[in-house]
Design a protein around this motif. Sequence first.
Motif, PDB file in Angstrom:
ATOM      1  N   VAL A   1       0.857  -1.187   0.000  1.00 17.24           N
ATOM      2  CA  VAL A   1       0.000   0.000   0.000  1.00 17.24           C
ATOM      3  C   VAL A   1       0.890   1.233   0.000  1.00 17.24           C
ATOM      4  N   VAL A   2       0.614   2.131  -0.928  1.00 14.29           N
ATOM      5  CA  VAL A   2       1.378   3.365  -1.031  1.00 14.29           C
ATOM      6  C   VAL A   2       0.398   4.532  -1.070  1.00 14.29           C
ATOM      7  N   ALA A   3       0.609   5.494  -0.176  1.00 11.82           N
ATOM      8  CA  ALA A   3      -0.226   6.702  -0.184  1.00 11.82           C
ATOM      9  C   ALA A   3       0.510   7.789  -0.948  1.00 11.82           C
ATOM     10  N   VAL A   4      -0.112   8.291  -2.017  1.00  8.63           N
ATOM     11  CA  VAL A   4       0.489   9.363  -2.813  1.00  8.63           C
ATOM     12  C   VAL A   4      -0.565  10.419  -3.107  1.00  8.63           C
ATOM     13  N   GLY A   5      -0.104  11.625  -3.313  1.00  6.36           N
ATOM     14  CA  GLY A   5      -1.003  12.696  -3.721  1.00  6.36           C
ATOM     15  C   GLY A   5      -1.383  12.545  -5.181  1.00  6.36           C
ATOM     16  N   SER A   6      -2.413  13.261  -5.590  1.00  7.26           N
ATOM     17  CA  SER A   6      -2.906  13.143  -6.965  1.00  7.26           C
ATOM     18  C   SER A   6      -1.834  13.440  -7.994  1.00  7.26           C
ATOM     19  N   LEU A   7      -1.103  14.512  -7.808  1.00  2.24           N
ATOM     20  CA  LEU A   7      -0.090  14.880  -8.791  1.00  2.24           C
ATOM     21  C   LEU A   7       1.125  13.963  -8.746  1.00  2.24           C
ATOM     22  N   GLU A   8       1.399  13.370  -7.591  1.00  2.00           N
ATOM     23  CA  GLU A   8       2.501  12.411  -7.499  1.00  2.00           C
ATOM     24  C   GLU A   8       2.201  11.143  -8.297  1.00  2.00           C
TER      25      GLU A   8
ATOM     26  N   GLY B   1      -7.761  22.215 -10.020  1.00  2.00           N
ATOM     27  CA  GLY B   1      -8.355  21.144  -9.218  1.00  2.00           C
ATOM     28  C   GLY B   1      -9.069  20.072 -10.004  1.00  2.00           C
ATOM     29  N   LEU B   2      -9.851  20.445 -11.014  1.00  2.00           N
ATOM     30  CA  LEU B   2     -10.562  19.427 -11.789  1.00  2.00           C
ATOM     31  C   LEU B   2      -9.582  18.558 -12.569  1.00  2.00           C
ATOM     32  N   ARG B   3      -8.499  19.132 -13.056  1.00  2.00           N
ATOM     33  CA  ARG B   3      -7.477  18.354 -13.756  1.00  2.00           C
ATOM     34  C   ARG B   3      -6.811  17.375 -12.792  1.00  2.00           C
ATOM     35  N   VAL B   4      -6.523  17.854 -11.585  1.00  2.00           N
ATOM     36  CA  VAL B   4      -5.906  17.002 -10.569  1.00  2.00           C
ATOM     37  C   VAL B   4      -6.850  15.860 -10.188  1.00  2.00           C
ATOM     38  N   LEU B   5      -8.135  16.163 -10.060  1.00  2.00           N
ATOM     39  CA  LEU B   5      -9.117  15.117  -9.757  1.00  2.00           C
ATOM     40  C   LEU B   5      -9.178  14.097 -10.887  1.00  2.00           C
ATOM     41  N   TYR B   6      -9.140  14.551 -12.117  1.00  2.00           N
ATOM     42  CA  TYR B   6      -9.126  13.648 -13.267  1.00  2.00           C
ATOM     43  C   TYR B   6      -7.934  12.694 -13.187  1.00  2.00           C
ATOM     44  N   VAL B   7      -6.763  13.225 -12.867  1.00  2.00           N
ATOM     45  CA  VAL B   7      -5.575  12.393 -12.727  1.00  2.00           C
ATOM     46  C   VAL B   7      -5.815  11.331 -11.660  1.00  2.00           C
TER      47      VAL B   7
END
Length: 71
Positions: free
Chosen positions: A5-12, A36-42
Amino acid sequence: MGDRVVAVGSLEAKGLEYDAVVVVNPSGIAGESEAGLRVLYVALTRATQRLSVLSEAADEPDPDGVPALLR
Protein backbone atom coordinates in the motif's frame (compact mmCIF):
# COMPACT_ATOMS: atom_id res chain seq x y z
CA MET A 1 1.39 1.20 5.36
CA GLY A 2 3.47 -1.72 4.24
CA ASP A 3 4.98 -2.84 0.99
CA ARG A 4 1.70 -3.30 -0.86
CA VAL A 5 0.00 0.00 0.00
CA VAL A 6 1.38 3.36 -1.03
CA ALA A 7 -0.23 6.70 -0.18
CA VAL A 8 0.49 9.36 -2.81
CA GLY A 9 -1.00 12.70 -3.72
CA SER A 10 -2.91 13.14 -6.96
CA LEU A 11 -0.09 14.88 -8.79
CA GLU A 12 2.50 12.41 -7.50
CA ALA A 13 0.52 9.65 -9.22
CA LYS A 14 0.45 11.39 -12.61
CA GLY A 15 1.74 9.06 -15.31
CA LEU A 16 1.54 6.00 -13.05
CA GLU A 17 -1.00 3.18 -12.87
CA TYR A 18 -2.11 1.20 -9.84
CA ASP A 19 -4.15 -2.00 -9.48
CA ALA A 20 -6.44 -0.28 -6.98
CA VAL A 21 -6.97 3.38 -6.13
CA VAL A 22 -8.92 5.06 -3.31
CA VAL A 23 -9.81 8.70 -3.98
CA VAL A 24 -10.78 10.53 -0.78
CA ASN A 25 -12.88 13.72 -0.82
CA PRO A 26 -13.13 14.44 -4.57
CA SER A 27 -14.67 17.90 -4.04
CA GLY A 28 -11.75 18.81 -1.78
CA ILE A 29 -9.28 17.74 -4.47
CA ALA A 30 -11.16 19.70 -7.12
CA GLY A 31 -11.35 22.80 -4.95
CA GLU A 32 -7.75 22.92 -3.77
CA SER A 33 -6.47 24.98 -6.71
CA GLU A 34 -7.40 26.43 -10.09
CA ALA A 35 -6.22 23.16 -11.64
CA GLY A 36 -8.35 21.14 -9.22
CA LEU A 37 -10.56 19.43 -11.79
CA ARG A 38 -7.48 18.35 -13.76
CA VAL A 39 -5.91 17.00 -10.57
CA LEU A 40 -9.12 15.12 -9.76
CA TYR A 41 -9.13 13.65 -13.27
CA VAL A 42 -5.57 12.39 -12.73
CA ALA A 43 -6.59 10.79 -9.42
CA LEU A 44 -9.67 9.11 -10.92
CA THR A 45 -7.83 7.64 -13.91
CA ARG A 46 -4.92 5.87 -12.15
CA ALA A 47 -6.71 2.60 -11.37
CA THR A 48 -6.35 -0.39 -13.69
CA GLN A 49 -8.67 -2.76 -11.82
CA ARG A 50 -10.49 -1.16 -8.91
CA LEU A 51 -11.47 2.42 -8.07
CA SER A 52 -13.09 3.40 -4.76
CA VAL A 53 -14.25 6.92 -4.00
CA LEU A 54 -14.83 8.06 -0.42
CA SER A 55 -17.05 11.09 -0.59
CA GLU A 56 -18.65 13.60 1.73
CA ALA A 57 -21.99 15.37 1.61
CA ALA A 58 -20.44 18.09 -0.58
CA ASP A 59 -19.75 15.45 -3.24
CA GLU A 60 -23.40 14.45 -3.57
CA PRO A 61 -25.18 15.65 -6.73
CA ASP A 62 -28.11 18.06 -6.70
CA PRO A 63 -31.57 16.87 -7.86
CA ASP A 64 -30.45 17.42 -11.48
CA GLY A 65 -27.47 15.10 -10.96
CA VAL A 66 -24.80 17.84 -10.96
CA PRO A 67 -22.21 17.68 -8.16
CA ALA A 68 -21.36 20.91 -6.34
CA LEU A 69 -17.83 21.05 -7.75
CA LEU A 70 -19.28 21.42 -11.27
CA ARG A 71 -21.87 24.07 -10.42
